[in-house]
Design an enzyme around this catalytic site. Sequence first.
Site, PDB file in Angstrom:
ATOM      1  N   CYS A  44       6.629  86.620 -71.475  1.00 60.16           N
ATOM      2  CA  CYS A  44       6.025  86.373 -70.159  1.00 60.16           C
ATOM      3  C   CYS A  44       6.975  86.672 -69.002  1.00 60.16           C
ATOM      4  O   CYS A  44       6.581  87.284 -68.001  1.00 60.16           O
ATOM      5  CB  CYS A  44       5.534  84.938 -70.076  1.00 60.16           C
ATOM      6  SG  CYS A  44       6.674  83.740 -70.748  1.00 60.16           S
ATOM      7  N   HIS A  91       5.320  81.514 -63.799  1.00 55.81           N
ATOM      8  CA  HIS A  91       6.762  81.741 -63.766  1.00 55.81           C
ATOM      9  C   HIS A  91       7.083  82.469 -62.458  1.00 55.81           C
ATOM     10  O   HIS A  91       6.455  83.480 -62.126  1.00 55.81           O
ATOM     11  CB  HIS A  91       7.214  82.611 -64.935  1.00 55.81           C
ATOM     12  CG  HIS A  91       7.162  81.925 -66.275  1.00 55.81           C
ATOM     13  ND1 HIS A  91       6.805  80.611 -66.447  1.00 55.81           N
ATOM     14  CD2 HIS A  91       7.468  82.403 -67.515  1.00 55.81           C
ATOM     15  CE1 HIS A  91       6.879  80.298 -67.742  1.00 55.81           C
ATOM     16  NE2 HIS A  91       7.259  81.364 -68.404  1.00 55.81           N
TER      17      HIS A  91
HETATM   18  C1  2RA Z   1       8.740  80.218 -72.114  1.00 57.20           C
HETATM   19  N1  2RA Z   1       8.882  82.618 -72.289  1.00 57.20           N
HETATM   20  O1  2RA Z   1       8.485  80.224 -70.910  1.00 57.20           O
HETATM   21  C2  2RA Z   1       8.537  81.424 -72.950  1.00 57.20           C
HETATM   22  C3  2RA Z   1       7.125  81.461 -73.450  1.00 57.20           C
HETATM   23  N2  2RA Z   1       6.824  82.671 -74.102  1.00 57.20           N
HETATM   24  O2  2RA Z   1       9.148  79.243 -72.714  1.00 57.20           O
END
Ligand code: 2RA
Length: 334
Positions: free
Chosen positions: A130, A243
Amino acid sequence: MAKAVGIVGATGAVGAELIQVLADLKFPVGSLHLFASERSAGKTVTTPFGIKTIETFSVEAASKMDIVLLAVSGEFAKQYAPLLAEKTIVIDNSSAFRLDENVPLVIPEINGEAVKELRRNHQLVANPNCTTAIAAMALWPLHKEFGLKKVIVSSYQATSGAGIEGMNELLEETGRVLGGEEAGHKVFAHPIAFNVIPHIDSFQENGYTKEEMKVTWETRKIFGAPDIAISCTAVRVPTLRVHAEAITIETEKPVNPGAARIVLKDAPGVDLVDNPEAKQYPMPVNATKKHNIEVGRIRQSIVFGDHGLDIFVAGDQLLKGAALNAVQIAQLFI
Ligand code: 2RA
């Protein structure tokens, strides 16, 4: 033509988003089969495609699908994805095959043509991490126009990265702290409520975490650019979804914020949100449940001068960082 679609790991956070995204993108679903462990089998789920009963996963049942979307652990994917890929198209959301040279790692807006290299008995495509996917969406248009030499990423990663359990941990800890109790913690290495944790996934020999190295390894593979220097500091923050990432770039060609805005304004899957005077910049609350990633706070880099920029991005980890990208890969096959 309508397709039989299977989702393995359908009861997790990404599994639920996959079902919704199939509907949102009007994917031609002829039939939808939701697979999970025996523990969840028999439960019913209301979906845009009707009420579905969770089925126990088996290679035999999943192989009958036209497309299988895996939202499972790397370990599970390692065991079963190759078997399924001999019979049908498999899109794997885990990290198990992302760096395998025989498996394309795909963001359709960037390297969708990579799926053309698939052989009939090896129809496995990997979905990126991600944090990588969200950064790559903003970086690719800049790379095409100005050439990236160096990239430095600092991430602000939501608890959804650790699934439903991660989100619940934030909510429960917050409730406990506000009630005057100890936060406690199970999912993350430390309490996440009222905290930030610079530790996501396991530490590697070089001191970086695996999450941080995924940004380096995967971005280079997706861009077909093994020489870009990329580093990341990955940090878990107390948000539920999205994110966010602060990114500094050094470019081959001269660059400035105006030229970057022109390129990013027309980039597919990207929304330019860059009007500081009006207090408009990318933020998790606005990027939540949004398909496009947001990019803004575009500044000439003080460090790299006329060959560098600072930018800020925010993208829904469960969507472009997982389910949306997976379904967009599936669209390449129809
Ligand atoms: C996280 N990137 O944010 C990882 C999830 N795939 O923990």
